[in-house]
Design a protein around this motif. Structure first.
Motif, PDB file in Angstrom:
ATOM      1  N   TYR A 193       0.810  -1.236   0.000  1.00 36.17           N
ATOM      2  CA  TYR A 193       0.000   0.000   0.000  1.00 36.17           C
ATOM      3  C   TYR A 193       0.835   1.273   0.000  1.00 36.17           C
ATOM      4  O   TYR A 193       0.745   2.074   0.915  1.00 36.17           O
ATOM      5  N   PHE A 200      -5.612  -0.557  -5.222  1.00 36.30           N
ATOM      6  CA  PHE A 200      -6.606  -1.233  -4.377  1.00 36.30           C
ATOM      7  C   PHE A 200      -7.986  -0.588  -4.533  1.00 36.30           C
ATOM      8  O   PHE A 200      -9.011  -1.287  -4.527  1.00 36.30           O
ATOM      9  N   ILE A 225      -9.366  -2.205  -7.514  1.00 37.67           N
ATOM     10  CA  ILE A 225      -9.778  -3.590  -7.199  1.00 37.67           C
ATOM     11  C   ILE A 225     -11.163  -3.578  -6.558  1.00 37.67           C
ATOM     12  O   ILE A 225     -12.025  -4.407  -6.874  1.00 37.67           O
ATOM     13  N   LEU A 276     -16.200  -8.053  -2.373  1.00 35.83           N
ATOM     14  CA  LEU A 276     -16.023  -7.845  -0.924  1.00 35.83           C
ATOM     15  C   LEU A 276     -16.367  -6.410  -0.479  1.00 35.83           C
ATOM     16  O   LEU A 276     -17.169  -6.213   0.438  1.00 35.83           O
ATOM     17  N   GLY A 320     -14.011  -4.021   5.997  1.00 34.47           N
ATOM     18  CA  GLY A 320     -13.330  -4.441   4.770  1.00 34.47           C
ATOM     19  C   GLY A 320     -12.577  -5.748   4.867  1.00 34.47           C
ATOM     20  O   GLY A 320     -11.797  -6.086   3.988  1.00 34.47           O
ATOM     21  N   SER A 321     -12.768  -6.496   5.959  1.00 37.08           N
ATOM     22  CA  SER A 321     -12.078  -7.779   6.165  1.00 37.08           C
ATOM     23  C   SER A 321     -10.561  -7.638   6.187  1.00 37.08           C
ATOM     24  O   SER A 321      -9.848  -8.585   5.805  1.00 37.08           O
ATOM     25  N   THR A 322     -10.072  -6.497   6.669  1.00 40.10           N
ATOM     26  CA  THR A 322      -8.620  -6.373   6.846  1.00 40.10           C
ATOM     27  C   THR A 322      -8.129  -7.407   7.857  1.00 40.10           C
ATOM     28  O   THR A 322      -6.994  -7.883   7.770  1.00 40.10           O
ATOM     29  N   ASN A 355      -6.388 -10.391   6.563  1.00 40.02           N
ATOM     30  CA  ASN A 355      -4.995 -10.354   6.118  1.00 40.02           C
ATOM     31  C   ASN A 355      -4.021 -10.741   7.244  1.00 40.02           C
ATOM     32  O   ASN A 355      -2.817 -10.815   7.024  1.00 40.02           O
ATOM     33  N   TYR A 398      -9.237 -12.666  -6.713  1.00 38.68           N
ATOM     34  CA  TYR A 398      -7.825 -12.327  -6.480  1.00 38.68           C
ATOM     35  C   TYR A 398      -6.967 -12.508  -7.731  1.00 38.68           C
ATOM     36  O   TYR A 398      -5.740 -12.445  -7.672  1.00 38.68           O
ATOM     37  N   THR A 418      -5.315  -6.830 -10.086  1.00 39.41           N
ATOM     38  CA  THR A 418      -4.717  -7.432  -8.880  1.00 39.41           C
ATOM     39  C   THR A 418      -3.276  -7.840  -9.167  1.00 39.41           C
ATOM     40  O   THR A 418      -2.395  -7.723  -8.290  1.00 39.41           O
ATOM     41  N   PHE A 430      -1.311  -4.753  -8.815  1.00 36.73           N
ATOM     42  CA  PHE A 430      -1.236  -4.422  -7.381  1.00 36.73           C
ATOM     43  C   PHE A 430      -0.102  -5.233  -6.721  1.00 36.73           C
ATOM     44  O   PHE A 430       0.704  -4.701  -5.956  1.00 36.73           O
ATOM     45  N   GLU A 442       0.793 -11.942   0.361  1.00 35.31           N
ATOM     46  CA  GLU A 442      -0.424 -11.626   1.136  1.00 35.31           C
ATOM     47  C   GLU A 442      -1.264 -12.877   1.354  1.00 35.31           C
ATOM     48  O   GLU A 442      -1.266 -13.779   0.519  1.00 35.31           O
ATOM     49  N   SER A 456      -5.368 -13.869   2.531  1.00 40.50           N
ATOM     50  CA  SER A 456      -6.720 -13.372   2.812  1.00 40.50           C
ATOM     51  C   SER A 456      -7.534 -14.520   3.386  1.00 40.50           C
ATOM     52  O   SER A 456      -8.022 -15.368   2.644  1.00 40.50           O
TER      53      SER A 456
HETATM   54  C1  AVI Z   1      -7.489  -5.209   2.180  1.00 39.53           C
HETATM   55  N1  AVI Z   1      -7.798  -6.630   2.073  1.00 39.53           N
HETATM   56  C2  AVI Z   1      -8.968  -6.980   2.855  1.00 39.53           C
HETATM   57  C3  AVI Z   1      -7.889  -7.118   0.689  1.00 39.53           C
HETATM   58  C4  AVI Z   1      -8.245  -8.621   0.690  1.00 39.53           C
HETATM   59  O1  AVI Z   1      -9.222  -8.971   0.036  1.00 39.53           O
HETATM   60  O2  AVI Z   1      -7.580  -9.380   1.358  1.00 39.53           O
HETATM   61  C5  AVI Z   1      -6.584  -6.890  -0.060  1.00 39.53           C
HETATM   62  C6  AVI Z   1      -6.580  -7.447  -1.449  1.00 39.53           C
HETATM   63  N2  AVI Z   1      -5.608  -8.121  -1.976  1.00 39.53           N
HETATM   64  C7  AVI Z   1      -5.913  -8.448  -3.228  1.00 39.53           C
HETATM   65  N3  AVI Z   1      -7.107  -8.013  -3.485  1.00 39.53           N
HETATM   66  C8  AVI Z   1      -7.555  -7.360  -2.385  1.00 39.53           C
END
Ligand code: AVI
Length: 322
Positions: free
Chosen positions: A36, A44, A47, A55, A161-163, A166, A206, A213, A216, A282, A284
């Protein structure tokens, strides 16, 4: 409406984390927070409006539909602190419902200056809302926001946002416990969590068809080139999204398409990659509704209410500190 920003540079050290993550034995990895930067935050935002990525729309839909159910469950005077406010678009519904009752202070907490500025411009027009932004890591910012509450104010923490997804599951629970330690009994946490859903739907979210993505994810290597003088060849890495059923999470990786070495001068290292080796960037995690209240219980909260989106399985849970 009044706005103010209280800034403090994050102490995160990109060079040290890159060095540690790429030289470690076994799976190479980079912390997802580095996705970020200014470009990553903009990507993002894109996305979040992609057709494959439901989401953010589910989160916003729940808040739009249920803000008027959530607000009466809170105490009469509330100070709102949001962890990772992003653009602040979805928070509008809740703030508008609170502002109809009384003047309210809203403290967005963000490490991304770009996101904080966007959030403030998005929400600054709401009458009866005073914005005090904190450019800080979540818990530092929450401590600072909590210090501003009046004696009779309930603190409402938003973690949308379901952070939370992560974080690894154990780390998520530890994080909720840390949040709980900053709160008083009776304070509230509104937690947004993405739920399990069919695999094709998850993977498409994703690995979208127009490659946002992928951009990103690859921007992380571009950022290391920009900020640490590295020579990652972006054409020699590919975005990969895979589902890990044991952990019920989507993982993003960057796969090296050839044997190669990369020099990262500001991190003082040269990193060798084998063809098909990946950097894990990452995770999720996807939740079950019952899991959320169990996790909340173990972290010192009780689950007061839960709202579920049916179009895109997603839960908004109102947790009360015990
Ligand atoms: C911020 N977070 C909740 C997103 C997720 O869905 O995990 C980040 C993301 N990574 C790829 N797309 C979105």
């Amino acid at each position: 409406m009044a706005t103010a920003v209280i800034a403090q540079r994050s102490s995160s050290d990109l060079a040290a984390d890159v060095r540690a993550g790429l030289l470690r034995p076994g799976q190479k990895e980079l912390p997802s927070k580095y996705l970020y930067d200014e470009i990553g935050s903009e990507l993002f935002e894109v996305i979040s409006v992609l057709p494959e990525y439901g989401l953010t729309r589910a989160d916003e839909r729940l808040l739009r539909r249920h803000a008027t159910d959530i607000v009466p469950r809170l105490e009469a005077h509330v100070l709102v602190a949001e962890l990772g406010s992003g653009s602040g678009k979805k928070t509008r519904w809740l703030l508008e419902a609170l502002a109809r009752r009384q003047r309210t202070t809203y403290c967005p907490i963000e490490i991304s200056r770009t996101a904080l500025a966007r959030c403030e411009s998005e929400l600054s027009q709401i009458e009866c809302i005073s914005i005090v932004g904190f450019e800080r890591p979540y818990l530092d910012g929450l401590l600072a926001a909590a210090a501003r509450r009046d004696k009779n104010e309930q603190l409402l923490v938003l973690f949308l946002g379901s952070t939370i997804g992560n974080f690894d599951r154990d780390a998520a629970e530890r994080f909720l416990s840390e949040v709980r330690r900053i709160l008083f009994p009776g304070d509230a946490l509104l937690l947004g969590t993405d739920l399990e859903k069919p695999l094709p739907q998850l993977l498409a979210a994703y690995d979208d068809s127009i490659g946002v993505t992928a951009a990103f994810n690859l921007n992380l290597l571009a950022r290391i080139n920009r900020e640490l003088g590295a020579d990652f060849d972006l054409e020699a890495f590919q975005h990969v999204a895979r589902y890990n059923p044991a952990h019920r999470r989507v993982e993003m990786h960057l796969r090296s398409t050839a044997d190669q070495t990369v020099t990262i001068p500001a991190a003082g290292c040269i990193v060798a990659f084998l063809k098909d080796e990946t950097i894990w960037t990452e995770s999720s995690h996807k939740y079950r509704t019952s899991e959320i209240s169990e996790m909340a219980g173990r972290s010192g909260f009780k689950c007061d209410s839960q709202w579920i989106d049916t179009e895109w399985p997603f839960a908004e849970s109102l947790l009360i500190a015990e």
